[in-house]
Every structure is written in structure tokens, then in C-alpha cells.
Design a protein around this motif. Sequence first.
Motif, PDB file in Angstrom:
ATOM      1  N   TYR A 180       0.833  -1.207   0.000  1.00  0.00           N
ATOM      2  CA  TYR A 180       0.000   0.000   0.000  1.00  0.00           C
ATOM      3  C   TYR A 180       0.872   1.263   0.000  1.00  0.00           C
ATOM      4  CZ  TYR A 180      -3.591   3.310   1.558  1.00  0.00           C
ATOM      5  OH  TYR A 180      -4.453   4.367   1.659  1.00  0.00           O
ATOM      6  N   THR A 181       1.980   1.204   0.749  1.00  0.00           N
ATOM      7  CA  THR A 181       2.888   2.353   0.825  1.00  0.00           C
ATOM      8  C   THR A 181       3.572   2.624  -0.514  1.00  0.00           C
ATOM      9  OG1 THR A 181       3.313   1.904   3.149  1.00  0.00           O
ATOM     10  CG2 THR A 181       4.907   3.285   2.001  1.00  0.00           C
TER      11      THR A 181
ATOM     12  N   GLY B 195       1.021   4.195  -2.777  1.00  0.00           N
ATOM     13  CA  GLY B 195       0.783   5.559  -2.316  1.00  0.00           C
ATOM     14  C   GLY B 195       1.938   6.495  -2.632  1.00  0.00           C
ATOM     15  N   ASN B 196       3.174   5.988  -2.507  1.00  0.00           N
ATOM     16  CA  ASN B 196       4.349   6.812  -2.807  1.00  0.00           C
ATOM     17  C   ASN B 196       4.392   7.206  -4.278  1.00  0.00           C
ATOM     18  OD1 ASN B 196       5.830   7.432  -0.490  1.00  0.00           O
ATOM     19  ND2 ASN B 196       6.671   5.372  -0.370  1.00  0.00           N
TER      20      ASN B 196
ATOM     21  N   ALA C 278       1.983   9.896  -4.758  1.00  0.00           N
ATOM     22  CA  ALA C 278       2.446  11.109  -4.081  1.00  0.00           C
ATOM     23  C   ALA C 278       3.579  11.789  -4.847  1.00  0.00           C
ATOM     24  CB  ALA C 278       2.911  10.769  -2.668  1.00  0.00           C
TER      25      ALA C 278
ATOM     26  N   PHE D  13      -5.858  13.200  -1.219  1.00  0.00           N
ATOM     27  CA  PHE D  13      -5.106  11.944  -1.265  1.00  0.00           C
ATOM     28  C   PHE D  13      -4.430  11.662   0.070  1.00  0.00           C
ATOM     29  CE2 PHE D  13      -0.912   9.980  -1.763  1.00  0.00           C
ATOM     30  CZ  PHE D  13      -1.292   8.732  -2.236  1.00  0.00           C
ATOM     31  N   ASN D  14      -3.795  12.657   0.655  1.00  0.00           N
ATOM     32  CA  ASN D  14      -3.092  12.446   1.926  1.00  0.00           C
ATOM     33  C   ASN D  14      -4.037  12.007   3.033  1.00  0.00           C
ATOM     34  OD1 ASN D  14      -0.724  13.175   0.709  1.00  0.00           O
ATOM     35  ND2 ASN D  14      -0.687  15.256   1.526  1.00  0.00           N
TER      36      ASN D  14
ATOM     37  N   TYR E  51      -5.300   8.529   2.342  1.00  0.00           N
ATOM     38  CA  TYR E  51      -4.211   7.577   2.550  1.00  0.00           C
ATOM     39  C   TYR E  51      -4.040   7.265   4.034  1.00  0.00           C
ATOM     40  CZ  TYR E  51       0.560   5.722   2.284  1.00  0.00           C
ATOM     41  OH  TYR E  51       1.672   4.936   2.385  1.00  0.00           O
ATOM     42  N   GLN E  52      -4.041   8.300   4.867  1.00  0.00           N
ATOM     43  CA  GLN E  52      -3.891   8.095   6.307  1.00  0.00           C
ATOM     44  C   GLN E  52      -5.107   7.370   6.897  1.00  0.00           C
ATOM     45  OE1 GLN E  52      -2.348  11.562   8.593  1.00  0.00           O
ATOM     46  NE2 GLN E  52      -2.166  12.547   6.593  1.00  0.00           N
TER      47      GLN E  52
ATOM     48  N   ALA F 296       1.739   5.820   9.348  1.00  0.00           N
ATOM     49  CA  ALA F 296       0.972   6.697   8.452  1.00  0.00           C
ATOM     50  C   ALA F 296       1.390   8.144   8.621  1.00  0.00           C
ATOM     51  CB  ALA F 296      -0.519   6.534   8.737  1.00  0.00           C
TER      52      ALA F 296
END
Length: 675
Positions: free
Chosen positions: A202-203, A206-207, A210, A282-283, A286-287, A323
Motif C-alpha cells: 500500500y505504501t 501511495g508513494n 504522491a 489523497f493524503n 491515505y492516512q 501513516a
Amino acid sequence: MQAKTVHNQPITNTPSAFTQFWEDVKAIAGPYWYPTEARGRAFPDVIRAWGMLIILILLIIMLVGVTAFNSFVSRYLLDIITEEKDFNEFINTLLVYGAALVCVTLLVGFSKFVRKQIALDWYQWLNNHILEKYLSNRAYYKINFKSNIDNPDQRISQEIEPLIRNALTFSATFLEKVLEMATFLVILWSLSQFVAVVLVVYTIIGNLIAVYLAQELNKIKQEELEFDADYTYGLTHVRNHAESIAFFQGEKQELNIIKRRFNNIIKSAKRKINWELTQDIFNRGYQAVIQIFPFIVFGPLQIRGEIEFGEIAQASLACNLFATAMAELIREFATSGRFSSYVQRLGEFSDAIEFVNKEPEKVSTIKTIEENHLAFENVTLQTPNYEQVIVEDLSLSVQPGEGLLIVGPSGRGKSSLLRAIAGLWNAGTGRLVRPPLEEVLFLPQRPYIILGTLREQLLYPHTTHKMTDAELKEVLQKVNLQNLLSRVDGFDTEVPWENILSLGEQQRLAFARLLITHPRFTILDEATSALDLKNEESLYQQLQDTKTTFISVGHRESLFNYHQWVLELSGDSSWQLISIQDYQLQKSKEVVINLPKNSEITIDVLPKNESQTQPETSIEIGTIEGLSHKEMQTLTDCSINTIRSKASLGKSITANDGFTYRYDKGPKVLKWVRA
């Protein structure tokens, strides 16, 4: 005429944006952290900087370690509360937990302090380093026409400090958050490998998203930075040219220009707001997923009694901290756009300074020899871009104590010769022999007025020279500025001199510097253009009394009185050097009045107070379109200086023949003609 030499920069492969970014980073950071130049930073300073950096890294590692330790203390504390219910153990554990929180607080404070101290030291060194390069070898002058760098003043004053601050903030945050993510990932792995693997996948996704959002924001912020610089420069331009704008009544046009630049800022800001909205959504999303994920996985296990409550709390804390760390890391990548813009602009500026200081290859330059006299030896001078020949094959020598006047049409290179003497322009061929520049004083048409006191103005450029107030007052008296002290509060008062002194007063102030400095050689570029003839005569006579060798550029005929030689530049790069008397004789032609072609008359001129019986003085007047100064002197009772003065002031003269004459200053006439 000599063929023109074309100055081409070497063609190189254009590097990628990423490669260029790291090249710029190395160019900025390398001389501070790893100096390789022989005259670079002192070794103890380098050791001190690295020592502070190591301390910062250790503080960050300790901070992450204590935070991870606290997660286990928190887990154990919850187990005591929910299962063991031992009050003494609860108190002891709570004390440990509190002590760990105190350590975290102290470590956060000290790490920020050390980071800011490193940034301050780095900023101080880098600012001084760039200033020294900018003000050495006249790079500040060359960069104006040898590169396309905009707003160098803003790049120095407004972009070095935030670059350093952002660089250290980003580096410290990156190290801290990566360590936190790795630490809490290990903790999650020990609790559930499935949760850890899902979180890593997931990270990564997400990266990637981002980084894409951050790159787009970086482009917008770089554009915004350039628009801000243009807008600031527009406002500064209005302030610097306020009087000219007021004379032209150009307020409406200036307002349109400034508004146009401000509208660019607004458009860029709107684009940034739209992208920041996408990034913020998005942030937060995501959190939110990371925060709810441990409850989805571990909640059913707790209900079935397969896991302790403390483990759920630790897993939830680890996910939340993971997160949070990731969100801060993403935020740093997003805000790094301005940092990358600073890096690019400062890198371009540093490269431009290196370029203008580098001697061009395979191009001809004028060789300069330092001796105790001034001479041009077969000098062909060209513009710095080698596109135009200014003067060709010039050879002359100025003897000590003599005065040379340079004349010619506007734009034909009179001031360019002075730039060659000063070493500002050296494109061309031949040899220039001149004294050391420390023995030469340059007086431009618009004198340079420094930001300082009246004492510093007078002593410039040798502001450490000691002179008493009485001596300075005497100098002001000599240049007819004795009333200046009544307008300011003494010699040590600092006021905006350019605003309170007229151009004529500024030119007299420049002559005061000359009388104080006593240079062996003086170069004057229209240095008396704003003065009346009386002040001009007084200043030039004092200049002659100093026995200095001087070269003047000017159009006034009154300057002929103070020089021995004339260098006339022509439109085709040719030149001639003759004496003042021969030059005036060359320019004098037969006296002409507008008469029918081929007609001739004789004018009898009787000197004043003489009778008709005395011998007559007669001059023939042919077919020329005007009278020279000497011929007007013959027709009037005026001295040659009076004739020249009236010509300069545009006044008419009534001659003994009964006609009134005026001086036609047209570049193709320059004669007295009948009004």
C-alpha cells in the motif's frame, strides 16, 4: 576591415532534469561539506560542520529509538490496566512512560536546534562564498551581457537562505521518517506478517501517486517563484526610475506592466490551489485507510480471544505512526518543489558566474600591459559578443600631463574605448598599455553614488582614508558644493543621496573625489554634461592644476579649451588623431551666407571705436552654409570663449554687419547661421 570573430559556446549534450538537479546540488553543497579547492574552507571549519551533522543524525536515531521503546511501554501499560490490574506496577510503568515522553520532547527540541545552527552556518558561508565570486573579476558586470540570468540580486538575497533551510529540513525529516517507518514496520511484522506486507504494498502505491502529485506541484511552484521575482523587479524598477516615470507621466503604462506580472502570480497560485486540493484529499484518504486497517484485521482476533488488547493498541499505534511518518514524508516531497527551484536558480547563477569568469577559448583578446603611461598599439576593439567592430587598428600614446578629447557621433564607441581602458571590454586584437587601475579614476556621466555617509561619498573608493572635516569642507568649496552641509547634519549623516542631489551636484561630487584622490590618470565620460560652463571651466582648471593625465569624452566645444589632442571616431570604425588647433582648423570652412549660387560679396568689418578712415578688415564669403566660431569673432566684438558659451547656451548674437546669428547644433551643420 577585419573579419568578425563569432563567439560560440561549446555544444554539450543536455543532461536530464534529475542529473542536472544533482549536479546543481553538488555544486552548491560540495564546497561546504567536501571542499576540494586549494583556497577552499579551512579544515577546522569542515570538521566542525561534520561534527554537528553527526550529532544531528545521532539525535534523530535516538528520537526514533525512544519513540519505538515507548510503543512497547504503552502496550505493557494497557496490559497492566486491562488484565494484571497491579497498581504498583502501573505506577512504575507510568513513570517510565513519562520519562520516555520527556526524552522525546528534549530530543525533538535539541535536534531542531542543531539543525537550525547547521543551516545558519551553511547559509553564512554560502552567501559570503557566492558574494565573493559575484564581486570578483567584475563578474557582476560581465553577467549583464554575457548570460541571460535574471534578477541576480534576488537570487542572492532571497533564495540562498530558504534553500539551505529547506535542504536541511528535508534531509532531517527524510532520515527521521524513514527510520520511523522501518522501525514500526518491524514491530508490525512481529505482530502480523500479513499486515506488514499489505502495508508495504500500500505504501509503494501511495508513494508513486504522491511523487507524481509532488512533481506537478514542483513545476507550478518553480513557475510561481519566477513570477514572484519578475513582479518584485517591476516594483523595484518603478522605485529606481520614479522621476523619469513622473516626467513622462507613464503611471498608467507602469501600472499595466506591474498588473500583468501580478496576474501571472495569481494564475500560478490558482493552479497550485487546485493541485494542492488533490494532494490534500489523497493524503487524508491515505492516512484514513492506514488508521482503520489494524482494527479490521485485529478486531475479530481480539473478540475471539486470540490476541491481547495491548497488542492491538501497539499495532494501531504502529500503523498510525507509520501513516504519520509517511504523510510528513509526502508533505516534504510536495514542499520540496520550491527547494528544487531554489537549487536550479542558484545552480544557474553559479554556472553563469563561472562562465563569465572563464577566459573564452579560440577568440582574440586585447593584451593589457601595465606601465606608467597610456597607449593603444594597433588595437582593434570589438563588442563583447564579437559581432561589431568599434574601432580598427588604433595606435596612439597619451603623454603625461596631457589631455585627450574623444569625439564622434553618438553610438560610435567613445565610451567603449573607456571600457577597454578599464579592462571591462577586451574583445579584439592589439596591445593596450595602461597604468595599474589603482592609479586611474573614472568619472562617468552619471556618477556612482554609494549607500553611505557624506564622508564616505567623498572618500570613495578609499573610504578608510583619513581626512578632517576642515579638509573636506575645503574640497566642497572648490567644487562649489559648500552649501551641501547646510542640507544635511554633518559629514557622518547617511541619507538617500541620489534623491537629494541633482545630476549636476552629483557630477561636482565626483570631481571632489578626484581632488581628494589625486590620481595619476583620470577618465571622464561626459563628466560635466549637467554643469554650466562656469562650473565646467572651474573644475577642468583644477584638474589641469593637479598635473594628472586625463582623457575626456564629450560633445561640448568648450572642452577644446582644456585638451591638447582630439581623437575623432567615425561611423566606419576609422579614426584620426590631431591637435586641437588642427581639428578646429579642419572643421572651419569658408564663410557662407545663403546667397544665389556662384555669387560673392565682400563684408567690411570695422573694429569698435575705429573711424572709417582706418584700414578695412574684409573677409570673403563664398558658398558655405555658416560661420565658424573664429569667423564669428571677426564679425563681432566678442572673445572666442564668449562665442562658444553662447553657442552652448543656444543664445543668438548680433554681429557688426547688422545681422543676428544663431548656432545650429545639427550634427551635419555645427555652424553660426543667420537667424
